[in-house]
Motif scaffolding. Structure first.
Motif, short mmCIF file in Angstrom:
data_model
loop_
_atom_site.label_atom_id
_atom_site.label_comp_id
_atom_site.label_asym_id
_atom_site.label_seq_id
_atom_site.Cartn_x
_atom_site.Cartn_y
_atom_site.Cartn_z
N HIS A 141 45.38 33.67 16.09
CA HIS A 141 44.04 34.22 15.86
C HIS A 141 43.52 34.98 17.07
N LYS A 160 43.15 39.95 15.07
CA LYS A 160 42.48 38.69 15.40
C LYS A 160 41.88 38.03 14.16
N ALA A 162 40.65 35.33 11.42
CA ALA A 162 40.15 33.96 11.49
C ALA A 162 41.17 33.00 10.89
N ARG A 163 41.86 33.46 9.83
CA ARG A 163 42.89 32.65 9.19
C ARG A 163 44.19 33.45 9.16
N PRO A 164 44.97 33.38 10.21
CA PRO A 164 46.18 34.19 10.29
C PRO A 164 47.18 33.86 9.18
#
Length: 328
Positions: A141, A160, A162-164
């Motif tokens: 992230h 970037k 939040a939930r890769p």
């Protein structure tokens, strides 16, 4: 291929260390941080490098690195007046790039691994569009993330998230064909007011011209942007150098082994620092017959000094997986 080192930024995460100095001039064990990205470009065979930094720090880089001639290279410099994004490097460096392809490396990134020189030279010679280098991390992230399909082919790039959707971080090493200059000229600033390199990469991906090289087992990629990361990088280099009696990112040694300079030049560089272990190492390398060399990981074989074509063939490079977008 031309090279660019992006050594700007305010280094806020490293304050108070960066109160008066660029983070790329901070030591990583026994060398300035900038030696590490510079060594990557050198291993790729790049000899013409543009260094971009802020107006207050650029004179320090000039004083340290000079015009590059001592390494058989050419260094030029450009000011980035304020942090405006990595992609601005291609606008500031348009004249430097000219009609060539270009490799950009971030000034706070460290790469190390087996066969790295052969891998870099292969990719530099074959660049057609955009070549990215992915590395698995525990905290994706924090980075641009490469999303791949079941076959490992690059499908999407998230900035970037939040939930890769992947653990593959896009590292701070990029290779582009000459189209990158025009693509950068057409960018609009992001919400944070910067020209984003991810937007360039997505442009290439949409055109089916982006490839991903996965740096897997045996490779190390370190981003030295925090105090903890800077300490860990120094410890890694210290342990490896002490255990193996070789130097990582020793730019003088690389210049010699790559054939940029000769034995007499390396001896002179060693004598300039003869009261240090670093200088003694350079002198030892210069005085040692090539047949007795211990070749550090990532450096070409001794034969490559006399004949650069003697670098390991791409087929001999272990580890990395190379994928282009599927169905393009």
């Amino acid at each position: 291929m031309k090279g660019i080192i992006m050594a700007g930024g305010s280094g806020t995460r490293l304050k108070p260390l960066t109160g008066v100095i660029s983070k790329q001039l901070l030591p990583v064990y026994n060398k300035p941080m900038i030696y590490y990205p510079l060594s990557v470009l050198m291993l790729a065979g790049v000899t013409d490098v543009l260094i971009i930094s802020s107006p207050e720090h650029l004179p320090l880089f000039r004083a340290m690195l000079g015009d590059g001639s001592r390494l058989g290279m050419r260094f030029t410099y450009a000011e980035q007046e304020k942090p405006a994004g990595i992609a601005e490097a291609f606008l500031l460096g348009a004249d430097h790039i000219g009609d060539d392809s270009v490799s950009l490396v971030l000034g706070d990134n460290i790469f190390h691994g087996p066969g790295f020189s052969a891998l870099l030279r292969e990719q530099a010679q074959a660049v057609d569009g955009c070549t990215l280098f992915g590395y698995p991390v525990r905290d994706p992230h924090r980075y641009g993330v490469a999303v791949v399909d079941a076959d490992g082919r690059l499908r999407e790039i998230e900035e970037k998230p939040a939930r890769p959707r992947s653990e593959l971080a896009v590292t701070g090493l990029y290779m582009y064909d000459n189209d990158v200059v025009d693509i950068a000229r057409g960018l609009r600033p992001s919400a944070r007011g910067e020209l984003e390199v991810t937007d360039i990469n997505r442009n290439y991906l949409e055109r089916g011209k982006a490839r991903l090289v996965q740096l897997g087992r045996g490779f190390v990629w370190l981003d030295t942007g925090t105090h903890e990361a800077l300490l860990e990088a120094g410890q890694y280099v210290h342990i490896l150098e002490q255990r193996q009696s070789v130097r990582i990112a020793c730019v003088e040694e690389i210049a010699y082994r790559m054939g940029f300079i000769g034995r007499a030049e390396l001896q002179h560089l060693g004598r300039e620092q003869d009261d240090t272990d670093y200088g003694a190492y350079l002198t030892e390398i210069a005085d040692r017959p090539p047949a007795t060399w211990r070749v550090p990981e990532g450096l070409p074989s001794p034969a490559a000094v006399a004949d650069p074509s003697g670098l390991p063939s791409p087929a001999a490079v272990p580890g990395p997986l190379i994928h282009a977008p599927a169905g393009r």
